[in-house]
Write a protein that holds these residues in place. Sequence first.
Motif, PDB file in Angstrom:
ATOM      1  N   ILE A   1      52.608  77.677  32.042  1.00 35.49           N
ATOM      2  CA  ILE A   1      53.647  77.284  31.371  1.00 35.49           C
ATOM      3  C   ILE A   1      53.546  77.866  29.878  1.00 35.49           C
ATOM      4  O   ILE A   1      54.321  78.708  29.352  1.00 35.49           O
ATOM      5  CB  ILE A   1      53.952  75.605  31.066  1.00 35.49           C
ATOM      6  N   LEU A   2      52.192  78.081  29.607  1.00 38.16           N
ATOM      7  CA  LEU A   2      51.744  78.512  28.339  1.00 38.16           C
ATOM      8  C   LEU A   2      51.909  79.956  28.392  1.00 38.16           C
ATOM      9  O   LEU A   2      52.455  80.332  27.438  1.00 38.16           O
ATOM     10  CB  LEU A   2      50.314  78.087  27.943  1.00 38.16           C
TER      11      LEU A   2
ATOM     12  N   GLU B   1      60.656  82.650  35.527  1.00 39.07           N
ATOM     13  CA  GLU B   1      60.343  81.242  36.245  1.00 39.07           C
ATOM     14  C   GLU B   1      60.482  80.865  37.458  1.00 39.07           C
ATOM     15  O   GLU B   1      59.772  80.300  37.954  1.00 39.07           O
ATOM     16  CB  GLU B   1      60.962  80.319  35.263  1.00 39.07           C
ATOM     17  N   LEU B   2      61.620  81.512  37.982  1.00 38.51           N
ATOM     18  CA  LEU B   2      62.058  81.276  39.536  1.00 38.51           C
ATOM     19  C   LEU B   2      61.077  82.087  40.275  1.00 38.51           C
ATOM     20  O   LEU B   2      60.650  81.481  41.428  1.00 38.51           O
ATOM     21  CB  LEU B   2      63.429  81.891  39.800  1.00 38.51           C
TER      22      LEU B   2
ATOM     23  N   GLN C   1      47.939  70.186  38.034  1.00 38.32           N
ATOM     24  CA  GLN C   1      48.620  69.710  36.689  1.00 38.32           C
ATOM     25  C   GLN C   1      47.950  71.024  35.665  1.00 38.32           C
ATOM     26  O   GLN C   1      48.787  71.597  34.789  1.00 38.32           O
ATOM     27  CB  GLN C   1      48.120  68.636  36.124  1.00 38.32           C
ATOM     28  N   SER C   2      46.890  71.270  35.864  1.00 34.51           N
ATOM     29  CA  SER C   2      46.213  72.324  34.837  1.00 34.51           C
ATOM     30  C   SER C   2      46.694  73.702  35.330  1.00 34.51           C
ATOM     31  O   SER C   2      46.857  74.363  34.207  1.00 34.51           O
ATOM     32  CB  SER C   2      44.391  72.184  35.072  1.00 34.51           C
ATOM     33  N   HIS C   3      46.918  74.162  36.364  1.00 35.06           N
ATOM     34  CA  HIS C   3      47.317  75.455  36.729  1.00 35.06           C
ATOM     35  C   HIS C   3      48.823  75.585  36.270  1.00 35.06           C
ATOM     36  O   HIS C   3      49.230  76.473  35.723  1.00 35.06           O
ATOM     37  CB  HIS C   3      47.248  75.524  38.351  1.00 35.06           C
TER      38      HIS C   3
ATOM     39  N   LEU D   1      58.179  72.080  32.428  1.00 37.28           N
ATOM     40  CA  LEU D   1      58.463  73.445  31.640  1.00 37.28           C
ATOM     41  C   LEU D   1      59.785  73.075  30.815  1.00 37.28           C
ATOM     42  O   LEU D   1      59.715  73.569  29.821  1.00 37.28           O
ATOM     43  CB  LEU D   1      58.965  74.646  32.734  1.00 37.28           C
ATOM     44  N   GLY D   2      60.713  72.333  31.407  1.00 38.14           N
ATOM     45  CA  GLY D   2      61.725  71.778  30.693  1.00 38.14           C
ATOM     46  C   GLY D   2      61.473  71.019  29.291  1.00 38.14           C
ATOM     47  O   GLY D   2      61.947  71.274  28.326  1.00 38.14           O
ATOM     48  N   CYS D   3      60.655  70.218  29.470  1.00 42.22           N
ATOM     49  CA  CYS D   3      60.040  69.585  28.382  1.00 42.22           C
ATOM     50  C   CYS D   3      59.284  70.245  27.423  1.00 42.22           C
ATOM     51  O   CYS D   3      59.610  70.023  26.137  1.00 42.22           O
ATOM     52  CB  CYS D   3      59.259  68.147  28.798  1.00 42.22           C
TER      53      CYS D   3
END
Length: 166
Positions: free
Chosen positions: A105-106, A36-37, A98-100, A56-58
């Motif tokens: 995230i997925l 993630e980093l 946002q889409s990217h 990502l946190g949510c």
Amino acid sequence: MPIMRILSKEQARSFDSPPEFNHHERKRYLGLNQIELDFLNTLRQTKTKVYFVLALGCFKANGKYYSGGFSVKDQIYVQGKLRYKEELDLVSISRTTQSHIHNRILKLTGYSKYNKTAETLVSQTVLNMMKSQPKPSLIFAKCLEVLSRNRIELPTYRSLADSIYS
């Protein structure tokens, strides 16, 4: 629109709103592993980095993607971790970005989008449960469980309620 309400208006609003983390949850959900980093470091703008960590946190917390409405306290925490003190306007992040971020995230979490296949899975779950005539809230909870178990992101309340009633 559903004929019956599964959740109260307040419950539905809460379901569709990002969580507000407490101190321990912030450390748990807003912390990043090395993969993630690595992705975070590919992002150029600070506001995009903050947005990514919050989204990502949510998602880690409840398997649901939010495009905004994050807690101010959570945003301040993330900005502090990124050593950025100035005020940021996360609302101005483009839909393309946002889409990217959503797609990344997925991919990072191994989840898939809520789509027609997921709707079919929800419909099958509802049909199986209808035999015992449970309360709609129990059907809703079972659908959430099935989606989570199959690593499918959770949709909005309205999308899931429409799938249950169709």
